[in-house]
Design an enzyme around this catalytic site. Structure first.
Site, PDB file in Angstrom:
ATOM      1  N   HIS A  80       0.830  -1.221   0.000  1.00  0.00           N
ATOM      2  CA  HIS A  80       0.000   0.000   0.000  1.00  0.00           C
ATOM      3  C   HIS A  80       0.855   1.258   0.000  1.00  0.00           C
ATOM      4  CE1 HIS A  80      -3.864  -2.086   0.286  1.00  0.00           C
ATOM      5  NE2 HIS A  80      -3.169  -2.984   0.966  1.00  0.00           N
TER       6      HIS A  80
ATOM      7  N   SER B  70      -5.020 -20.303 -25.202  1.00  0.00           N
ATOM      8  CA  SER B  70      -4.398 -20.443 -23.887  1.00  0.00           C
ATOM      9  C   SER B  70      -4.439 -21.902 -23.474  1.00  0.00           C
ATOM     10  CB  SER B  70      -5.146 -19.605 -22.844  1.00  0.00           C
ATOM     11  OG  SER B  70      -4.773 -20.040 -21.540  1.00  0.00           O
TER      12      SER B  70
ATOM     13  N   GLY C 153      -2.404 -14.094  -6.819  1.00  0.00           N
ATOM     14  CA  GLY C 153      -1.637 -12.955  -6.320  1.00  0.00           C
ATOM     15  C   GLY C 153      -0.179 -12.987  -6.746  1.00  0.00           C
ATOM     16  N   LEU C 154       0.174 -13.866  -7.683  1.00  0.00           N
ATOM     17  CA  LEU C 154       1.567 -13.921  -8.148  1.00  0.00           C
ATOM     18  C   LEU C 154       1.701 -13.294  -9.532  1.00  0.00           C
ATOM     19  CD1 LEU C 154       2.529 -17.451  -6.789  1.00  0.00           C
ATOM     20  CD2 LEU C 154       2.844 -15.212  -5.737  1.00  0.00           C
TER      21      LEU C 154
ATOM     22  N   SER D 153      -0.082 -13.524 -12.608  1.00  0.00           N
ATOM     23  CA  SER D 153      -0.194 -14.152 -13.926  1.00  0.00           C
ATOM     24  C   SER D 153      -0.680 -13.131 -14.941  1.00  0.00           C
ATOM     25  CB  SER D 153      -1.153 -15.337 -13.875  1.00  0.00           C
ATOM     26  OG  SER D 153      -2.490 -14.913 -13.686  1.00  0.00           O
ATOM     27  N   SER D 154      -1.412 -12.107 -14.474  1.00  0.00           N
ATOM     28  CA  SER D 154      -1.951 -11.106 -15.415  1.00  0.00           C
ATOM     29  C   SER D 154      -0.822 -10.293 -16.038  1.00  0.00           C
ATOM     30  CB  SER D 154      -2.985 -10.211 -14.733  1.00  0.00           C
ATOM     31  OG  SER D 154      -2.429  -9.525 -13.630  1.00  0.00           O
TER      32      SER D 154
ATOM     33  N   GLU E 273      -4.267  -3.256 -18.645  1.00  0.00           N
ATOM     34  CA  GLU E 273      -5.026  -3.841 -17.518  1.00  0.00           C
ATOM     35  C   GLU E 273      -5.981  -2.798 -16.916  1.00  0.00           C
ATOM     36  OE1 GLU E 273      -2.881  -6.685 -15.321  1.00  0.00           O
ATOM     37  OE2 GLU E 273      -4.321  -6.767 -13.671  1.00  0.00           O
TER      38      GLU E 273
ATOM     39  N   ASP F  77       3.612  -4.795 -10.887  1.00  0.00           N
ATOM     40  CA  ASP F  77       3.618  -6.145 -11.461  1.00  0.00           C
ATOM     41  C   ASP F  77       4.256  -6.165 -12.847  1.00  0.00           C
ATOM     42  OD1 ASP F  77       2.116  -6.435  -9.216  1.00  0.00           O
ATOM     43  OD2 ASP F  77       0.277  -7.076 -10.229  1.00  0.00           O
TER      44      ASP F  77
HETATM   45  P1  ADP Z   1      -3.050 -12.708 -10.724  1.00  0.00           P
HETATM   46  O1  ADP Z   1      -2.454 -11.646 -11.593  1.00  0.00           O
HETATM   47  O2  ADP Z   1      -2.707 -12.527  -9.291  1.00  0.00           O
HETATM   48  O3  ADP Z   1      -2.748 -14.085 -11.184  1.00  0.00           O
HETATM   49  P2  ADP Z   1      -5.464 -11.563 -11.754  1.00  0.00           P
HETATM   50  O4  ADP Z   1      -6.877 -11.683 -11.372  1.00  0.00           O
HETATM   51  O5  ADP Z   1      -4.873 -10.201 -11.807  1.00  0.00           O
HETATM   52  O6  ADP Z   1      -4.636 -12.531 -10.795  1.00  0.00           O
HETATM   53  O7  ADP Z   1      -5.263 -12.187 -13.207  1.00  0.00           O
HETATM   54  C1  ADP Z   1      -5.705 -13.500 -13.494  1.00  0.00           C
HETATM   55  C2  ADP Z   1      -6.402 -13.541 -14.833  1.00  0.00           C
HETATM   56  O8  ADP Z   1      -5.475 -13.242 -15.911  1.00  0.00           O
HETATM   57  C3  ADP Z   1      -6.945 -14.896 -15.193  1.00  0.00           C
HETATM   58  O9  ADP Z   1      -8.209 -15.136 -14.593  1.00  0.00           O
HETATM   59  C4  ADP Z   1      -7.041 -14.817 -16.711  1.00  0.00           C
HETATM   60  O10 ADP Z   1      -8.178 -14.082 -17.106  1.00  0.00           O
HETATM   61  C5  ADP Z   1      -5.808 -13.990 -17.071  1.00  0.00           C
HETATM   62  N1  ADP Z   1      -4.674 -14.878 -17.383  1.00  0.00           N
HETATM   63  C6  ADP Z   1      -3.493 -14.951 -16.721  1.00  0.00           C
HETATM   64  N2  ADP Z   1      -2.689 -15.896 -17.277  1.00  0.00           N
HETATM   65  C7  ADP Z   1      -3.375 -16.436 -18.316  1.00  0.00           C
HETATM   66  C8  ADP Z   1      -3.109 -17.471 -19.260  1.00  0.00           C
HETATM   67  N3  ADP Z   1      -1.963 -18.142 -19.277  1.00  0.00           N
HETATM   68  N4  ADP Z   1      -4.073 -17.743 -20.167  1.00  0.00           N
HETATM   69  C9  ADP Z   1      -5.221 -17.060 -20.193  1.00  0.00           C
HETATM   70  N5  ADP Z   1      -5.528 -16.106 -19.317  1.00  0.00           N
HETATM   71  C10 ADP Z   1      -4.636 -15.779 -18.368  1.00  0.00           C
HETATM   72 MG    MG Z   2      -2.879  -9.557 -11.523  1.00  0.00          MG
END
Ligand code: ADP
Ligand code: MG
Length: 386
Positions: free
Chosen positions: A34, A67, A123-124, A126-127, A159, A171
């Site tokens: 924060h 994907s 929370g790691l 992936s987005s 995003e 991120d």
């Molecule tokens: P985090 O970033 O913590 O993993 P988020 O809610 O910010 O969580 O992002 C997750 C979302 O990003 C997934 O629900 C999906 O929509 C998208 N996403 C991430 N990686 C992939 C992937 N390899 N293929 C398709 N969508 C993905």
């Molecule tokens: Mg995210």
């Protein structure tokens, strides 16, 4: 990371052509919670879990994105790109394409295959990993190269504006700029940064509490309002203070009576956290792991007591870690009210630490936690372009 050859084979099967391959990692924040929206400091590291993106051009104007995580494909028309997301996973890669189009690039048809071993929605980040991997793939396809901080900004805007998620710059920035074996001290005000080496004998253990309390969204808004209240009061007396980044603990003590009790507590966390984050980067660089551990402990205490952003499960995960051999420092990481804790652990004890932490957490809560062990990883890059 998923083996590049596996993603290449998947892509070849679909596109019937060869491809270029790129990868971008997820991340964990070691300290600095924060502080981003107070224009302060964060100290993330990339993790050894990444998204791989394979791309090849097409002769037509179609965009086809597959994907392997969802085992689904999406199709778009490159001559009629959507202006906004539709609440679908395809928004993440398409948001990047839309932002590039907004900068005047003509987006050609392409086939993209993405595969990730970053756990989705844990929370790691992936987005950010899918955004940054897609951005690298697209700029290769279109023959240009943005400086990495600009590339990170573009992905953040994808995003914020296309997906519609209100995330900060951390991120995407760490995914695009990380160096193996280092954490990155990022100044969220001007995106200046420096690397802090993580000693070779230290591993990062990320423990997912497996809970995310539904109050998170509403509580997040109240916390931000309280932080802004404190900032506004200090700013009345010291107009140069536009964000808590510029305020001191002395300022807070001096004008605390003009604020609500909660605003004082939240501001004490944010101002202290900024100091702790810079101090942790300094201590890491100096190899003073004891100090790093103390700062992480203070940060968790402050996050839990002053910011009231923790929860029983996360407090328990930290408490259990504190009792285990090999621990250097443990705290809740991320937006709060659940999610993951980050633990710095002596490498030789990391395996045993992970097992014992998981077992103790299961015994107390009945919940099987996902536990990931990693070194700080390299940032995004090309895996193969021929
Ligand atoms: P985090 O970033 O913590 O993993 P988020 O809610 O910010 O969580 O992002 C997750 C979302 O990003 C997934 O629900 C999906 O929509 C998208 N996403 C991430 N990686 C992939 C992937 N390899 N293929 C398709 N969508 C993905
Ligand atoms: Mg995210």
């Amino acid at each position: 990371m998923i083996a590049a050859e596996k993603v290449r084979a998947m892509h070849r099967e679909r596109a019937k052509s060869d491809c270029a391959l790129f990868q971008a990692p997820g991340r964990v924040n070691l300290i600095g919670e924060h502080t981003d929206y107070a224009e302060g400091f964060v100290l993330p590291a990339a993790i050894e879990f990444a998204t791989t993106a394979a791309i090849s051009p097409r002769a037509d104007n179609l965009i086809r994105i597959y994907s392997s995580n969802f085992n689904e494909e999406r199709g778009y028309d490159s001559l009629a790109l959507p202006a906004k997301g539709s609440g679908d996973w395809g928004d993440y890669p398409m948001g990047v394409a839309a932002m590039l189009a907004g900068q005047g690039h003509r987006i050609p048809g392409f086939t993209l295959t993405v595969a990730s071993d970053v756990p989705l929605g844990s929370g790691l980040s992936s987005s950010a990993a899918i955004e940054v991997a897609t951005a690298l793939a697209l700029q290769w396809l279109m023959g240009f190269e943005l400086p990495r901080p600009k590339l990170a900004r573009l992905c953040q805007r994808a995003e914020n504006e296309f997906v519609g998620a209100n995330c900060g710059i951390m991120d995407q920035f760490i995914s695009a700029n990380a160096q193996a074996g280092h954490a990155l001290l990022l100044d969220c005000r001007d995106l200046s940064f420096r690397m802090a080496h993580i000693p070779e004998n230290v591993e990062l253990v990320i423990a997912n509490t497996m809970v995310r309390h539904s109050v998170a969204g509403g509580e997040y808004r109240t916390r931000r309002a309280e932080v802004e209240e404190a900032c506004a009061v200090i700013g009345k007396h010291r107009p140069e203070v536009k964000f808590l980044r510029d305020a001191t603990l002395e300022d807070l003590a001096q004008w605390a009576e003009e604020m609500s009790a909660n605003a004082v507590k939240r501001a004490r966390h944010v101002i202290g956290e900024n100091l702790r984050t810079v101090a942790a980067a300094d201590a890491l660089e100096a190899g003073d792991l004891k100090r790093v551990g103390q700062l992480m402990a203070e940060a968790h205490e402050s996050y839990s007591r002053e910011f009231e952003g923790s929860c029983a499960e996360a407090d328990l995960m930290v408490e259990l870690a504190n009792g285990l051999p090999g621990l250097i420092g443990a705290r809740l990481t991320g937006g709060g009210f659940g999610g993951c804790t980050v633990n710095l652990v002596e490498k030789s004890r990391a395996e045993e630490f992970s097992e014992r932490l998981g077992a103790a957490y299961k015994e107390r809560t009945g919940i099987v936690a996902e536990i990931h062990k990693t070194r700080a990883a390299e940032g995004a890059g090309a895996v193969a372009t021929s």
